[in-house]
Design a protein around this motif. Structure first.
Motif, PDB file in Angstrom:
ATOM      1  N   PRO A  63       0.788  -1.376  -0.024  1.00  0.00           N
ATOM      2  CA  PRO A  63       0.116   0.036  -0.238  1.00  0.00           C
ATOM      3  C   PRO A  63       0.551   1.299  -0.276  1.00  0.00           C
ATOM      4  O   PRO A  63       2.030   1.301   0.623  1.00  0.00           O
ATOM      5  CB  PRO A  63      -0.702  -0.184   1.234  1.00  0.00           C
ATOM      6  CG  PRO A  63      -0.010  -1.110   2.244  1.00  0.00           C
ATOM      7  CD  PRO A  63       0.656  -1.778   1.192  1.00  0.00           C
ATOM      8  N   ALA A  64       0.248   2.311  -0.556  1.00  0.00           N
ATOM      9  CA  ALA A  64       1.068   3.679  -0.661  1.00  0.00           C
ATOM     10  C   ALA A  64       0.147   4.640  -0.213  1.00  0.00           C
ATOM     11  O   ALA A  64      -0.787   4.884  -0.855  1.00  0.00           O
ATOM     12  CB  ALA A  64       1.630   3.853  -1.951  1.00  0.00           C
ATOM     13  N   GLY A  65       0.483   5.143   0.908  1.00  0.00           N
ATOM     14  CA  GLY A  65      -0.151   6.212   1.560  1.00  0.00           C
ATOM     15  C   GLY A  65       0.337   7.659   0.975  1.00  0.00           C
ATOM     16  O   GLY A  65       1.286   7.714  -0.032  1.00  0.00           O
ATOM     17  N   GLU A  66      -0.338   8.889   1.301  1.00  0.00           N
ATOM     18  CA  GLU A  66       0.200  10.105   0.626  1.00  0.00           C
ATOM     19  C   GLU A  66       1.614  10.325   0.693  1.00  0.00           C
ATOM     20  O   GLU A  66       2.223  10.673  -0.320  1.00  0.00           O
ATOM     21  CB  GLU A  66      -0.695  11.134   1.235  1.00  0.00           C
ATOM     22  CG  GLU A  66      -2.265  11.220   1.025  1.00  0.00           C
ATOM     23  CD  GLU A  66      -2.845  12.420   1.760  1.00  0.00           C
ATOM     24  OE1 GLU A  66      -2.052  13.371   1.951  1.00  0.00           O
ATOM     25  OE2 GLU A  66      -3.920  12.119   1.958  1.00  0.00           O
ATOM     26  N   ARG A  67       2.301  10.019   1.649  1.00  0.00           N
ATOM     27  CA  ARG A  67       3.736  10.342   1.824  1.00  0.00           C
ATOM     28  C   ARG A  67       4.692   9.304   0.946  1.00  0.00           C
ATOM     29  O   ARG A  67       5.269  10.100   0.399  1.00  0.00           O
ATOM     30  CB  ARG A  67       4.046  10.136   3.345  1.00  0.00           C
ATOM     31  CG  ARG A  67       5.551  10.491   3.584  1.00  0.00           C
ATOM     32  CD  ARG A  67       5.921  12.062   3.458  1.00  0.00           C
ATOM     33  NE  ARG A  67       7.449  12.227   3.606  1.00  0.00           N
ATOM     34  CZ  ARG A  67       8.064  12.960   2.845  1.00  0.00           C
ATOM     35  NH1 ARG A  67       7.651  13.690   2.069  1.00  0.00           N
ATOM     36  NH2 ARG A  67       9.301  13.286   3.242  1.00  0.00           N
ATOM     37  N   ILE A  68       4.165   8.341   0.892  1.00  0.00           N
ATOM     38  CA  ILE A  68       4.890   7.321  -0.077  1.00  0.00           C
ATOM     39  C   ILE A  68       4.687   7.875  -1.466  1.00  0.00           C
ATOM     40  O   ILE A  68       5.686   7.801  -2.333  1.00  0.00           O
ATOM     41  CB  ILE A  68       4.328   5.808   0.098  1.00  0.00           C
ATOM     42  CG1 ILE A  68       4.637   5.389   1.546  1.00  0.00           C
ATOM     43  CG2 ILE A  68       4.966   4.842  -0.922  1.00  0.00           C
ATOM     44  CD1 ILE A  68       6.294   5.239   1.737  1.00  0.00           C
ATOM     45  N   VAL A  69       3.497   8.061  -1.936  1.00  0.00           N
ATOM     46  CA  VAL A  69       3.160   8.709  -3.226  1.00  0.00           C
ATOM     47  C   VAL A  69       4.165   9.728  -3.526  1.00  0.00           C
ATOM     48  O   VAL A  69       4.836   9.908  -4.624  1.00  0.00           O
ATOM     49  CB  VAL A  69       1.657   8.805  -3.445  1.00  0.00           C
ATOM     50  CG1 VAL A  69       1.397   9.618  -4.621  1.00  0.00           C
ATOM     51  CG2 VAL A  69       1.087   7.649  -3.211  1.00  0.00           C
ATOM     52  N   GLU A  70       4.189  10.758  -2.461  1.00  0.00           N
ATOM     53  CA  GLU A  70       5.036  11.872  -2.811  1.00  0.00           C
ATOM     54  C   GLU A  70       6.455  11.543  -3.071  1.00  0.00           C
ATOM     55  O   GLU A  70       7.072  12.062  -3.882  1.00  0.00           O
ATOM     56  CB  GLU A  70       4.659  12.944  -1.650  1.00  0.00           C
ATOM     57  CG  GLU A  70       5.431  14.122  -1.688  1.00  0.00           C
ATOM     58  CD  GLU A  70       5.386  15.188  -0.197  1.00  0.00           C
ATOM     59  OE1 GLU A  70       6.308  15.362   0.401  1.00  0.00           O
ATOM     60  OE2 GLU A  70       4.212  14.939   0.037  1.00  0.00           O
ATOM     61  N   LEU A  71       6.899  10.768  -1.990  1.00  0.00           N
ATOM     62  CA  LEU A  71       8.143  10.203  -2.336  1.00  0.00           C
ATOM     63  C   LEU A  71       8.543   9.472  -3.441  1.00  0.00           C
ATOM     64  O   LEU A  71       9.528   9.968  -4.061  1.00  0.00           O
ATOM     65  CB  LEU A  71       8.722   9.402  -0.928  1.00  0.00           C
ATOM     66  CG  LEU A  71       8.957  10.007   0.333  1.00  0.00           C
ATOM     67  CD1 LEU A  71       8.961   9.304   1.261  1.00  0.00           C
ATOM     68  CD2 LEU A  71       9.842  11.103   0.229  1.00  0.00           C
ATOM     69  N   LEU A  72       7.719   8.631  -4.077  1.00  0.00           N
ATOM     70  CA  LEU A  72       8.066   7.827  -5.188  1.00  0.00           C
ATOM     71  C   LEU A  72       7.966   8.793  -6.493  1.00  0.00           C
ATOM     72  O   LEU A  72       8.755   8.846  -7.382  1.00  0.00           O
ATOM     73  CB  LEU A  72       7.094   6.645  -5.541  1.00  0.00           C
ATOM     74  CG  LEU A  72       7.368   5.710  -4.280  1.00  0.00           C
ATOM     75  CD1 LEU A  72       6.037   4.622  -4.487  1.00  0.00           C
ATOM     76  CD2 LEU A  72       8.577   5.081  -4.285  1.00  0.00           C
TER      77      LEU A  72
END
Length: 86
Positions: A63-72
């Motif tokens: 799963p990808a939360g907002e922070r993971i999406v931003e980093l990726l």
């Protein structure tokens, strides 16, 4: 203007790498942006990133939360958006 003068003063930029781990074989490794896939859905349940483990070839989905999406996305991972922005 020559190519050399156009790029004068620019420094080499190392590609972004992401640390990841495989839940199947428990190997830890680094992946480049091109080795990751990001899917952004309408909800947190439909937003995830995935990759293939370079050690055991398992397909991994997390799963990808907002922070993971931003980093990726900030690191160059392309995102497939499954919903339209309103």
């Amino acid at each position: 203007m020559s190519v050399e003068s156009a790029f004068a003063g620019m420094t080499r930029v190392d590609p972004v790498v992401f640390k990841a781990a495989c839940p199947d074989c428990r190997a830890g490794f680094e992946l480049t942006a091109s080795a990751l896939r990001l899917v952004v859905g309408a909800t947190h349940r439909t937003t995830f990133y995935s990759f293939t483990c370079p050690e055991c070839a398992a397909a991994v989905r997390k799963p990808a939360g907002e922070r993971i999406v931003e980093l990726l996305t900030g690191g160059g991972v392309r995102a497939l958006r499954l919903h339209s922005a309103v």
